[in-house]
Design an enzyme around this catalytic site. Structure first.
Site, short mmCIF file in Angstrom:
data_model
loop_
_atom_site.label_atom_id
_atom_site.label_comp_id
_atom_site.label_asym_id
_atom_site.label_seq_id
_atom_site.Cartn_x
_atom_site.Cartn_y
_atom_site.Cartn_z
N LYS A 111 -93.73 -36.14 -15.00
CA LYS A 111 -92.30 -35.90 -16.16
C LYS A 111 -93.61 -37.40 -16.33
O LYS A 111 -93.51 -37.97 -17.25
CB LYS A 111 -91.24 -36.89 -15.09
N LYS A 195 -90.84 -24.18 -15.73
CA LYS A 195 -89.66 -23.67 -15.47
C LYS A 195 -88.78 -24.09 -15.80
O LYS A 195 -88.77 -24.64 -17.48
CB LYS A 195 -89.39 -25.63 -14.63
N LYS A 198 -84.05 -28.76 -18.55
CA LYS A 198 -83.10 -29.24 -19.85
C LYS A 198 -83.40 -30.25 -20.75
O LYS A 198 -83.85 -30.20 -21.76
CB LYS A 198 -81.86 -29.36 -19.29
#
Ligand code: AQP
Length: 330
Positions: A111, A195, A198
């Site tokens: 991230k 992956k 969302k």
């Protein structure tokens, strides 16, 4: 009775990955375990999010939990931010988590790589500390999660060992991650090496997508130039991902899914079968979700859940405060 705890963070619209890796499995625990399932809304603040979206996503997750078969009489369903003990325990135990181990977490590395260095919040770095607090407040024996979260549960286990040793206590129970045998990591349909996520919604199937859109997304999923259907995630990531989705939603093994399609040499027909299966599962699920949203039951469930969760969480918090030497008085 042994305890199970898990949660989903309302960072975006829930995906088929969240459903297969987490959501659909939760109801299997509520008959045999004391089950706590929460909405990890404080965790959702670790990445930039619009306030209205966060609120709406949180309500949606409660409705999804119910639509997936969670019964509030059997499972304590609650909002993380409704139980202040999560933040309080987080404040205490952050002192026993090390910067080195936190900086090695894959989620943090992934991230933060996508963000401007100076805009990386402390919360995403310290995410696993709050997750440790979530798990340990409830003396959870098992934590059902998809594959990407197992590293954080491992970190919690290291912390439990360290803390219990240091204070010669067993206040924290050693938790164990449980991942589904099939579908612990569902991949993006447009890039099956990544992956399905969302907060990075390329190639996602969303649980609220129109059924026609779902079919279209599956029919245009990236595959390969071969015509044989078998499981080989390295060389055939797209086909392997679709086999996994089919197997997980049919509650069969990958081998059984392979056997179902072994004589089929047309990817188009295979994709159609996968789309039919996804729609067979999501159509009634979406109907239940819509009924729940209309029914006005959500706030009552969250109020009850917060009370039940607080009783357990506050007890653990009090013990920990005493153990570390905070002055607990009348
Ligand atoms: N692609 C996936 N396959 C299988 N399981 C998955 N999970 C997430 N993506 C997949 C599992 O869903 C649960 C809830 O996840 P979370 O909301 O706590 O956060 P996450 O793991 O970070 O999920 P996302 O969708 O990737 O969210 P963002 O993009 O916000 O980070 C977990 O048990 C997770 O393993």
């Amino acid at each position: 009775m042994e305890r199970v705890l898990s949660g989903i963070k309302p960072t975006g619209k829930l995906t088929l990955g969240n459903y297969i890796g987490a959501l659909k499995n939760f109801k299997n625990y509520q008959d045999n375990y004391e089950t706590f399932i929460f909405i990890a809304d404080l965790h959702a603040l670790t990445m930039p999010i619009d306030p209205e979206e966060l609120r709406q996503n949180s309500i949606d997750i409660v409705a999804f939990y119910l639509a997936a078969g969670l019964d509030p009489e059997k499972t304590t369903i609650f909002l993380q931010s409704d139980v202040p003990a999560h933040s309080e325990l987080n404040t205490i135990i952050q002192n026993y988590h090390y910067m080195g181990e936190l900086s090695r977490m894959t989620q943090f590395k992934d991230k933060s790589r996508k963000m401007n260095n100076s805009a990386i919040g402390l919360g995403i770095f310290a995410y696993p500390v709050l997750m440790s607090a979530d798990i340990l407040l409830y003396n959870s024996d098992y934590v059902p999660v998809g594959e990407d979260q197992t590293q954080h549960v491992e970190l919690t286990r290291d912390f439990v060992h360290r803390f219990n040793e240091r204070y010669k206590t067993n206040v924290f129970k050693m938790p164990k991650a449980i991942t589904p045998k099939v579908g612990a990591r569902i991949m993006s349909l447009s890039d099956p090496t990544k992956k399905m996520s969302k907060s990075d919604p390329k190639g996602d199937i969303f649980l609220k997508d129109d059924l026609k859109v779902i079919r279209k997304k599956i029919m245009s999923a990236v595959t390969d130039l071969d015509t044989n259907i078998y499981y080989d995630p390295e060389n055939k990531p797209g086909i392997s991902n679709l086999l996994t989705i089919y197997a997980a939603l049919s509650e069969i093994s990958i081998e059984e899914a392979e056997a179902t399609f072994k004589d089929l040499h047309r990817y188009g027909d295979f994709k159609k079968a996968v789309a039919d299966k996804v729609i067979e599962v999501l159509e009634p699920f979406q109907q239940r979700y819509n009924e729940i949203i209309k029914s006005n039951v959500i706030n009552g469930i969250l109020n009850d859940g917060a009370k039940k969760a607080s009783l357990v969480a506050n007890k653990t918090l009090l013990e920990v405060k005493k153990i570390v030497g905070l002055y607990v008085h009348e």
